[in-house]
Design a protein around this motif. Structure first.
Motif, PDB file in Angstrom:
ATOM      1  N   ILE A 172       0.816  -1.216   0.000  1.00 52.33           N
ATOM      2  CA  ILE A 172       0.000   0.000   0.000  1.00 52.33           C
ATOM      3  C   ILE A 172       0.848   1.263   0.000  1.00 52.33           C
ATOM      4  N   PHE A 173       2.107   1.166   0.411  1.00 53.32           N
ATOM      5  CA  PHE A 173       2.907   2.371   0.584  1.00 53.32           C
ATOM      6  C   PHE A 173       3.335   3.005  -0.739  1.00 53.32           C
ATOM      7  N   GLY A 174       3.534   2.225  -1.782  1.00 57.97           N
ATOM      8  CA  GLY A 174       3.897   2.786  -3.079  1.00 57.97           C
ATOM      9  C   GLY A 174       2.821   3.701  -3.638  1.00 57.97           C
ATOM     10  N   PRO A 175       1.569   3.205  -3.828  1.00 55.68           N
ATOM     11  CA  PRO A 175       0.484   4.082  -4.283  1.00 55.68           C
ATOM     12  C   PRO A 175       0.212   5.238  -3.329  1.00 55.68           C
ATOM     13  N   PHE A 176       0.390   5.008  -2.028  1.00 51.84           N
ATOM     14  CA  PHE A 176       0.185   6.053  -1.028  1.00 51.84           C
ATOM     15  C   PHE A 176       1.130   7.228  -1.269  1.00 51.84           C
ATOM     16  N   ARG A 177       2.392   6.939  -1.550  1.00 49.75           N
ATOM     17  CA  ARG A 177       3.373   8.003  -1.757  1.00 49.75           C
ATOM     18  C   ARG A 177       3.115   8.773  -3.043  1.00 49.75           C
ATOM     19  N   VAL A 178       2.699   8.075  -4.084  1.00 43.95           N
ATOM     20  CA  VAL A 178       2.339   8.766  -5.329  1.00 43.95           C
ATOM     21  C   VAL A 178       1.169   9.714  -5.086  1.00 43.95           C
ATOM     22  N   ALA A 179       0.161   9.235  -4.345  1.00 41.83           N
ATOM     23  CA  ALA A 179      -1.003  10.071  -4.030  1.00 41.83           C
ATOM     24  C   ALA A 179      -0.594  11.297  -3.228  1.00 41.83           C
ATOM     25  N   LEU A 180       0.342  11.145  -2.302  1.00 36.64           N
ATOM     26  CA  LEU A 180       0.803  12.278  -1.499  1.00 36.64           C
ATOM     27  C   LEU A 180       1.443  13.357  -2.358  1.00 36.64           C
ATOM     28  N   ILE A 181       2.262  12.958  -3.310  1.00 38.27           N
ATOM     29  CA  ILE A 181       2.912  13.932  -4.186  1.00 38.27           C
ATOM     30  C   ILE A 181       1.870  14.708  -4.993  1.00 38.27           C
ATOM     31  N   VAL A 182       0.907  13.988  -5.550  1.00 37.23           N
ATOM     32  CA  VAL A 182      -0.134  14.642  -6.348  1.00 37.23           C
ATOM     33  C   VAL A 182      -0.926  15.622  -5.493  1.00 37.23           C
ATOM     34  N   MET A 183      -1.301  15.211  -4.295  1.00 33.22           N
ATOM     35  CA  MET A 183      -2.129  16.071  -3.448  1.00 33.22           C
ATOM     36  C   MET A 183      -1.336  17.256  -2.899  1.00 33.22           C
ATOM     37  N   ALA A 184      -0.034  17.102  -2.724  1.00 31.55           N
ATOM     38  CA  ALA A 184       0.789  18.244  -2.313  1.00 31.55           C
ATOM     39  C   ALA A 184       0.810  19.310  -3.405  1.00 31.55           C
ATOM     40  N   VAL A 185       0.911  18.894  -4.651  1.00 33.03           N
ATOM     41  CA  VAL A 185       0.880  19.835  -5.773  1.00 33.03           C
ATOM     42  C   VAL A 185      -0.469  20.553  -5.819  1.00 33.03           C
ATOM     43  N   VAL A 186      -1.541  19.802  -5.626  1.00 33.08           N
ATOM     44  CA  VAL A 186      -2.883  20.384  -5.648  1.00 33.08           C
ATOM     45  C   VAL A 186      -3.052  21.418  -4.530  1.00 33.08           C
ATOM     46  N   ALA A 187      -2.569  21.099  -3.320  1.00 31.21           N
ATOM     47  CA  ALA A 187      -2.676  22.033  -2.201  1.00 31.21           C
ATOM     48  C   ALA A 187      -1.897  23.315  -2.479  1.00 31.21           C
ATOM     49  N   ALA A 188      -0.702  23.184  -3.050  1.00 30.93           N
ATOM     50  CA  ALA A 188       0.096  24.370  -3.372  1.00 30.93           C
ATOM     51  C   ALA A 188      -0.592  25.228  -4.421  1.00 30.93           C
ATOM     52  N   LEU A 189      -1.231  24.611  -5.390  1.00 29.58           N
ATOM     53  CA  LEU A 189      -1.978  25.361  -6.405  1.00 29.58           C
ATOM     54  C   LEU A 189      -3.120  26.149  -5.774  1.00 29.58           C
ATOM     55  N   GLY A 190      -3.705  25.609  -4.689  1.00 29.27           N
ATOM     56  CA  GLY A 190      -4.746  26.343  -3.976  1.00 29.27           C
ATOM     57  C   GLY A 190      -4.232  27.651  -3.416  1.00 29.27           C
ATOM     58  N   GLY A 191      -3.004  27.651  -2.884  1.00 30.83           N
ATOM     59  CA  GLY A 191      -2.413  28.884  -2.379  1.00 30.83           C
ATOM     60  C   GLY A 191      -2.146  29.883  -3.484  1.00 30.83           C
ATOM     61  N   ILE A 192      -1.703  29.399  -4.632  1.00 41.10           N
ATOM     62  CA  ILE A 192      -1.461  30.284  -5.775  1.00 41.10           C
ATOM     63  C   ILE A 192      -2.760  30.932  -6.235  1.00 41.10           C
ATOM     64  N   ALA A 193      -3.840  30.142  -6.267  1.00 42.55           N
ATOM     65  CA  ALA A 193      -5.140  30.678  -6.682  1.00 42.55           C
ATOM     66  C   ALA A 193      -5.597  31.794  -5.753  1.00 42.55           C
ATOM     67  N   ALA A 194      -5.420  31.609  -4.447  1.00 45.66           N
ATOM     68  CA  ALA A 194      -5.806  32.647  -3.492  1.00 45.66           C
ATOM     69  C   ALA A 194      -4.966  33.904  -3.678  1.00 45.66           C
ATOM     70  N   TRP A 195      -3.681  33.749  -3.879  1.00 44.25           N
ATOM     71  CA  TRP A 195      -2.785  34.895  -4.038  1.00 44.25           C
ATOM     72  C   TRP A 195      -3.161  35.710  -5.270  1.00 44.25           C
ATOM     73  N   ILE A 196      -3.435  35.054  -6.381  1.00 48.53           N
ATOM     74  CA  ILE A 196      -3.782  35.761  -7.621  1.00 48.53           C
ATOM     75  C   ILE A 196      -5.071  36.551  -7.444  1.00 48.53           C
ATOM     76  N   GLY A 197      -6.089  35.917  -6.877  1.00 50.43           N
ATOM     77  CA  GLY A 197      -7.370  36.595  -6.722  1.00 50.43           C
ATOM     78  C   GLY A 197      -7.317  37.752  -5.750  1.00 50.43           C
ATOM     79  N   LEU A 198      -6.687  37.533  -4.589  1.00 49.16           N
ATOM     80  CA  LEU A 198      -6.634  38.566  -3.575  1.00 49.16           C
ATOM     81  C   LEU A 198      -5.697  39.700  -3.931  1.00 49.16           C
ATOM     82  N   ALA A 199      -4.748  39.451  -4.841  1.00 47.54           N
ATOM     83  CA  ALA A 199      -3.884  40.524  -5.299  1.00 47.54           C
ATOM     84  C   ALA A 199      -4.665  41.567  -6.087  1.00 47.54           C
TER      85      ALA A 199
END
Length: 444
Positions: A410-437
């Motif tokens: 289970i740990f292999g797919p788990f780590r791949v999922a973590l990387i993908v979701m980390a990218v998604v979370a960071a994109l959320g911060g970028i979206a907030a910064w662009i709009g609030l700017a």
């Protein structure tokens, strides 16, 4: 009252995470079926929460809070008393409908009772109480799974339901906009069917680890229904569940995109961490629940402070920094494996994610509500909550590839999922910064 009622939803989601392995073992469920134990609740909640907010705005927020809370309690009893998988899924769906009615109206009642810094602090306390309930519930749920079996996790909702209903009926004044506009039932139906078809297709694709004709057809039907939903909303104009002209407001649009991305990623990780620790790491259910305890401490202490601070300094800084910290915690969680120390591998990652969420939860919620007119707060609350649940709905549908494995595999797919979701979370911060700017949320 608002806190007690809204905490039901947070409790339900977090306590179920530690019970999923036991439910899978007891029912011999497939990866897709395990996903549906979660998404049978998430689907009606995501699709109908807009309608729940509109019903409160039209006919009384306290009334629909009481109705939704009572339905949630009855559905929890159904889930607790049944051993039939079909009845369990039906109970989960009814819980989702109840949550769709109670969540937006609990926050709208709270939002209308305060203003200025007091509102920011109140929203912070609301967020903190939900976070505390969500983190403590797995400890109670883990103990119940170990000692009384997984059906007992649903009993913990019953006293909270009774308390919330009693306080609402005796201590809370009714609040509504008394609008006579027609409610958008056609939009609610299209959203439910469209999300349901898309979720079914994504679940098949992920759990089978192959793109089948059935999955493709389900996704196509889901896409077509969602296009029809947008067309219906456009035709209804101001009578729609979510007037499309609101999306011309970059602040409103960007903050809701942030909500969708961040809560989808975070919800997926919070489902996976205890599940992986129990299935692959040898943790007991109560140990899996203890792994999430830093969430209650950091979010509980930090959210009220950040809610008040954001009223002074503005939301841009916390909504830019917070998602980055959450993403860093997800990357750190890649180190989680079998037979490893909780303190050296699990605790740092969960703590970092909790710190990021403590920074952003209250400012994000308050900013979304502050970006619309006072009479639209129920709708805005409903739409924002719908997006957070839709993000989680899609995340769970895509995690079948992880849920299908057990042990070290289970740990292999788990780590791949973590990387993908980390990218998604960071994109959320970028979206907030662009709009609030470009546009700060309007203070009310």
């Amino acid at each position: 009252m608002s806190i007690a009622a809204s905490s039901l939803s947070f409790i339900d989601g977090s306590v179920l995470n530690v019970a999923l392995p036991a439910i899978r073992d007891a029912t011999q469920a497939s990866a897709a079926e395990v996903g549906w134990v979660v998404n049978a609740y998430n689907l009606p909640l995501a699709a109908l929460i807009l309608l729940g907010g509109a019903l409160g705005d039209h006919y009384g927020r306290r009334l629909w809070l009481v109705i939704g809370t009572s339905l949630f309690g009855a559905a929890s009893l159904l889930c607790a008393l049944t051993s039939d998988p079909t009845a369990l899924l039906a109970g989960r769906a009814l819980q989702g409908i109840g949550a769709a009615l109670l969540l937006p109206n609990s926050l709208a009642l709270l939002n209308g009772a305060y203003s200025g810094e007091a509102r920011g602090r109140a929203v912070g306390i609301w967020a903190a109480a939900g976070a505390i309930a969500a983190a403590i519930a797995p400890l109670i749920g883990g103990w119940l799974v170990d000692h009384a079996g997984w059906p007992s996790i649903f009993y913990i909702n019953v006293p909270i339901v009774a308390l919330a209903v009693m306080v609402a009926l005796t201590r809370v004044a009714e609040s509504s906009e008394r609008s006579k506009a027609r409610l958008d039932f056609s939009g609610a139906a299209l959203a439910t069917l469209g999300l349901g078809a898309a979720t079914y297709g994504l679940t098949l694709w992920s759990s089978d680890r192959a793109f089948s004709v059935t999955a493709g057809v389900a996704l196509a039907i889901g896409a077509a229904l969602m296009v029809a939903f947008v067309l219906v909303e456009k035709r209804l104009g101001d009578r729609a569940m979510i007037p499309l002209d609101l999306f011309a407001n970059r602040c409103f649009s960007s903050l809701n995109l942030t909500t969708f991305l961040l809560y989808g990623a975070f919800g997926g990780v919070m489902l996976l961490v205890p599940y992986v620790l129990i299935e692959g790491g040898g943790y007991s259910p109560i140990q899996g629940g203890l792994a999430l305890l830093p969430l209650s401490i950091l979010i509980g202490l930090g959210s009220p402070i950040m809610g008040k601070l954001a009223e002074r300094i503005g939301p841009r800084l916390p909504l830019t920094i917070g998602p980055g910290i959450v993403a860093a915690g997800m990357i750190l969680a890649i180190r989680i494996g079998q037979d490893q120390s909780f303190w050296s591998h699990v605790f740092p990652a969960v703590t970092l994610m909790a710190l990021g969420m403590a920074i952003l939860v209250a400012p994000l919620t308050a900013s979304v509500l502050g970006s619309v007119e006072e009479q639209q707060t129920g709708m805005a609350s409903g739409f924002n909550s719908a997006l957070s649940r839709t993000g989680g709905l899609i995340a769970v549908a895509l995690l079948g590839a992880v849920l299908a494995d057990s042990g070290q595999a289970i740990f292999g797919p788990f780590r791949v999922a973590l990387i993908v979701m980390a990218v998604v979370a960071a994109l959320g911060g970028i979206a907030a910064w662009i709009g609030l700017a470009a546009q700060k949320p309007k203070k009310t």
